[in-house]
Design an enzyme around this catalytic site. Structure first.
Site, mmCIF file in Angstrom:
data_model
loop_
_atom_site.group_PDB
_atom_site.id
_atom_site.type_symbol
_atom_site.label_atom_id
_atom_site.label_comp_id
_atom_site.label_asym_id
_atom_site.label_seq_id
_atom_site.Cartn_x
_atom_site.Cartn_y
_atom_site.Cartn_z
ATOM 1 N N HIS A 23 0.843 -1.209 0.000
ATOM 2 C CA HIS A 23 0.000 0.000 0.000
ATOM 3 C C HIS A 23 0.875 1.255 0.000
ATOM 4 C CE1 HIS A 23 -3.020 -2.677 2.349
ATOM 5 N NE2 HIS A 23 -3.520 -2.518 1.134
ATOM 6 N N SER A 134 -2.707 -7.749 3.093
ATOM 7 C CA SER A 134 -2.985 -7.582 4.524
ATOM 8 C C SER A 134 -3.357 -8.929 5.129
ATOM 9 C CB SER A 134 -4.144 -6.603 4.726
ATOM 10 O OG SER A 134 -3.820 -5.340 4.193
#
Ligand code: PNS
Length: 170
Positions: A23, A134
């Site tokens: 990210h 994640s």
């Protein structure tokens, strides 16, 4: 666009549970491409998350401290409504592999149908992050594996705290 000098605001929406270096890589690319990029955390009470939205926002703020063109915000409801409220022209999403493509294409085309003036821009992360998610970070960490280099330091610290561990090196 010729003669159009309005600032380019991009929204980078997601769950960010937690923020990974994949990210971060996309956000850094977006921050170079647009005047301002907003990390927009979805407030979704149905989704069982490891970190609360407040915790996720805090980690993201800490990861981008000193970068005034990176903002952290939260939203609920439709992404297109949030983008409209923020007067954003662009939605940024990361594309890692073909496996991301179908879901991303569906979202981009649905968002275009809902708001034709909003453009979705896909960016590829640097190669070392093409397999990072994640979900995998949480799983590996929970099972005692190293996530060194895959998450910002603040995230590694918070993961350790969640699991009742001391400091870990990233
Ligand atoms: O990190 P994620 O979980 O892949 O992000 C998904 C997200 C937050 C971008 C998507 O679920 C979203 O935009 N949700 C807000 C509700 C909405 O607008 N739904 C229609 C999307 S086409």
């Amino acid at each position: 666009m010729q003669g159009d000098h309005s600032p380019r605001l991009a929204v980078y929406p997601g769950s960010f549970d937690p923020l990974t270096n994949g990210h971060v890589d996309i956000i850094q690319r977006g921050a170079r491409l647009f005047d301002r990029i907003v990390i927009a955390l979805l407030v979704n009470p149905d989704k069982s998350a490891l970190f609360s939205v407040a915790e996720r926002a805090e980690m993201a703020r800490e990861a981008f401290v000193g970068q005034p063109n990176v903002e952290v915000d939260t939203f609920d409801g439709l992404l297109v409504d949030y983008a409209r409220r923020r007067r954003a022209n662009v939605i940024v999403r990361g594309l890692r592999a073909i496996s991301d493509f179908e879901y991303e294409m569906q979202m981009a085309l649905m968002n275009r149908r809902l708001s034709a003036e909003l453009e979705t821009v896909f960016m590829m992360p640097a190669e070392p992050y093409t397999y990072v998610s994640s979900r995998l970070v949480k799983e590996v960490f929970a099972l005692g594996g190293s996530v060194a280099g895959l998450v910002p330091e603040v995230v590694a610290t918070r993961l350790a705290a969640k699991h009742g561990l001391g400091a870990v090196s990233v």
